[in-house]
Design an enzyme around this catalytic site. Structure first.
Site, short mmCIF file in Angstrom:
data_model
loop_
_atom_site.label_atom_id
_atom_site.label_comp_id
_atom_site.label_asym_id
_atom_site.label_seq_id
_atom_site.Cartn_x
_atom_site.Cartn_y
_atom_site.Cartn_z
CG HIS A 206 -0.75 0.26 2.80
ND1 HIS A 206 0.26 -0.12 3.32
CD2 HIS A 206 0.29 1.58 3.48
CE1 HIS A 206 0.91 0.22 4.49
NE2 HIS A 206 0.82 1.06 4.29
C1 UD1 Z 1 -1.80 6.22 5.42
C2 UD1 Z 1 -0.12 6.39 6.68
C3 UD1 Z 1 0.37 5.09 6.59
C4 UD1 Z 1 -0.18 4.28 6.81
C5 UD1 Z 1 -1.48 3.89 6.59
C6 UD1 Z 1 -2.04 2.32 6.67
C7 UD1 Z 1 0.06 8.31 5.52
C8 UD1 Z 1 0.92 9.54 5.82
N1 UD1 Z 1 0.28 7.18 5.00
O1 UD1 Z 1 -1.70 5.48 3.80
O2 UD1 Z 1 1.56 6.12 7.58
O3 UD1 Z 1 0.83 2.61 6.47
O4 UD1 Z 1 -2.36 4.39 6.05
O5 UD1 Z 1 -2.80 1.91 6.13
O6 UD1 Z 1 -1.26 8.59 6.69
N2 UD1 Z 1 -8.71 5.28 0.47
C9 UD1 Z 1 -9.58 5.44 -0.23
N3 UD1 Z 1 -10.64 4.29 1.50
C10 UD1 Z 1 -10.02 4.60 2.23
C11 UD1 Z 1 -9.03 5.17 3.19
C12 UD1 Z 1 -7.85 5.52 1.55
O7 UD1 Z 1 -10.12 5.28 -0.92
O8 UD1 Z 1 -10.49 4.43 3.70
C13 UD1 Z 1 -7.95 6.25 -0.88
C14 UD1 Z 1 -8.11 7.24 -1.75
O9 UD1 Z 1 -7.63 7.00 -2.85
C15 UD1 Z 1 -6.82 8.21 -0.36
C16 UD1 Z 1 -5.14 6.70 -0.71
O10 UD1 Z 1 -6.09 5.95 -0.45
O11 UD1 Z 1 -6.01 9.31 -0.87
C17 UD1 Z 1 -3.96 6.36 0.28
O12 UD1 Z 1 -4.98 6.88 1.74
P1 UD1 Z 1 -4.11 7.36 2.60
O13 UD1 Z 1 -4.56 7.99 4.38
O14 UD1 Z 1 -3.13 8.99 2.46
O15 UD1 Z 1 -2.95 7.30 3.08
P2 UD1 Z 1 -2.40 5.24 2.70
O16 UD1 Z 1 -1.65 5.09 2.14
O17 UD1 Z 1 -3.59 4.59 3.60
#
Ligand code: UD1
Length: 367
Positions: A206
């Protein structure tokens, strides 16, 4: 008056970390706690499923911030957290790990003069290209109380001139893992996915550095394809990863499944022949469950797992991934205890209750 704490969570690892701490705070005299959910993770499988499985209390506040660029996301959290902190006037704000929610929780509190406790302090990958590294460095420098999983993390803090308020307490994820393993029906999970113990690999991808670079993701998928010649690779896909893998085409032997909750993930880890992951938290859980790990990154914060021979860094190189898995399958080195004894929540609450600004650090291990 009891000590009033507010804990900020937003992403999956924070839900896992905070569950045992929330239970401990609720059970103890002289301290109260409530959760603030930033809304960084919002899909059912990314958030609610964890709250229900881990029996987390409903958050007192849900900020509904959602996804966005780092600046937009963190900025929105700061504005909302200012409002909540001012209304609630907590004695201590607790923040976990290294996400954008972690940083916002600490920055808003520090600017309002509220004591900040950072759990999982002192971890370093020494890779400033990772957003998590920036988040944890800044959070550590803002925190008044720094709870480290082990001596290596405390040493990192000393190297940056941080000694006041540093406590080695172990890792809350181990408390959480023990609790979860008592609730897991592993056989039912394996049956659901049609798997036999020791005859599949479990993989997660991820991290932005792996998912946002098409060549790198393709290279990892080639590595998994090679590994899948021996056993199927079960890959629960993060919402960010799923469309990108689909774009590339799913190689034979790789079984893409929906994201899984903590209980299901831990059952799948426990019985896997090996785990391949770019997650931070999962590397520790894999270790505690005595399953070999191959980490799809060039570095790790959890260096002890590599030093003791249970974790191998293979980055995104298909040949390195294949070799690391082959070696992991045959090598069973000694398995010393790492990152505490599963009673980290108790040690943290003891230290929260005893905290006075300016206290000397107590860096001896409590177990
Ligand atoms: C975040 C944390 C990371 C952690 C991970 C655990 C940061 C910078 N990163 O990364 O340290 O290891 O969580 O999972 O805070 N999205 C969805 N649904 C959701 C959540 C996210 O569709 O419920 C998608 C969205 O397109 C979003 C992308 O995933 O832009 C990334 O989500 P984000 O929370 O920014 O970062 P993670 O990769 O989940």
């Amino acid at each position: 008056m009891p000590l009033k704490t507010l804990t900020v969570v937003g992403a999956r690892p924070e839900f896992v970390q905070t569950a045992p701490l929330a239970r401990e705070i609720a059970a103890r005299e002289g301290i109260t706690g409530a959760l603030i959910h930033t809304g960084q993770h919002y899909d059912y499988e990314m958030s609610e499923l964890f709250f229900s499985q881990l029996k987390l209390p409903e958050p007192q506040y849900h900020l509904g911030v959602g996804s966005g660029s780092h600046g937009v996301q963190t900025g929105a959290m700061l504005a909302e957290l200012d409002r909540v902190y001012l209304a609630e006037q907590p004695d201590i704000v607790i923040t976990h790990g290294d996400t954008n929610s972690t940083l916002a929780a600490a920055l808003s509190a520090a600017k309002l003069g509220i004591t900040v406790a950072h759990v999982e302090a002192g971890l370093r990958s020494w890779n400033r290209a990772m957003p998590e590294e920036l988040n944890r460095v800044v959070t550590d420098h803002l925190a008044d109380l720094l709870f480290c999983p082990g001596e290596a993390a405390a040493a990192n803090l000393r190297g940056e001139g941080i000694t006041a308020g540093v406590h080695i307490v172990g890792d809350l994820m181990q408390d959480s893992l023990r609790w979860t393993m008592n609730t897991v029906d592993a056989q039912a999970t394996l049956d659901k996915h049609g798997l036999r113990p020791g005859e599949y690999f479990f993989a997660t991808i991820h991290r932005a550095e792996n998912t946002d670079d098409r060549n790198r993701l393709e290279s990892i998928m080639h590595g998994l394809e090679r590994v899948a010649r021996d056993y199927p690779v079960v890959l629960p896909a993060h919402p960010r990863t799923r469309p990108r893998i689909r774009d590339l085409g799913i190689p034979a032997g790789i079984r893409l499944i929906e994201p899984v909750g903590h209980a299901e993930a831990m059952a799948l880890v426990q019985h896997a022949a090996a785990v391949l992951t770019d997650s931070g938290g999962l590397q520790k859980e894999v270790y505690w469950l005595e399953t070999p790990c191959v980490t799809l990154r060039t570095e790790t914060e959890w260096v002890e797992t590599v030093e003791v021979g249970w974790n191998r860094l293979a980055a995104a190189d298909p040949a390195a991934i294949e070799i690391a898995v082959k070696v992991a399958l045959t090598d069973r080195p000694p398995h010393p205890d790492l990152y505490g004894d599963g009673h980290t929540a108790r040690y943290i609450v003891d230290r929260l209750l005893a905290y006075h600004p300016g206290d000397e650090p107590t860096q001896e291990e409590p177990w």
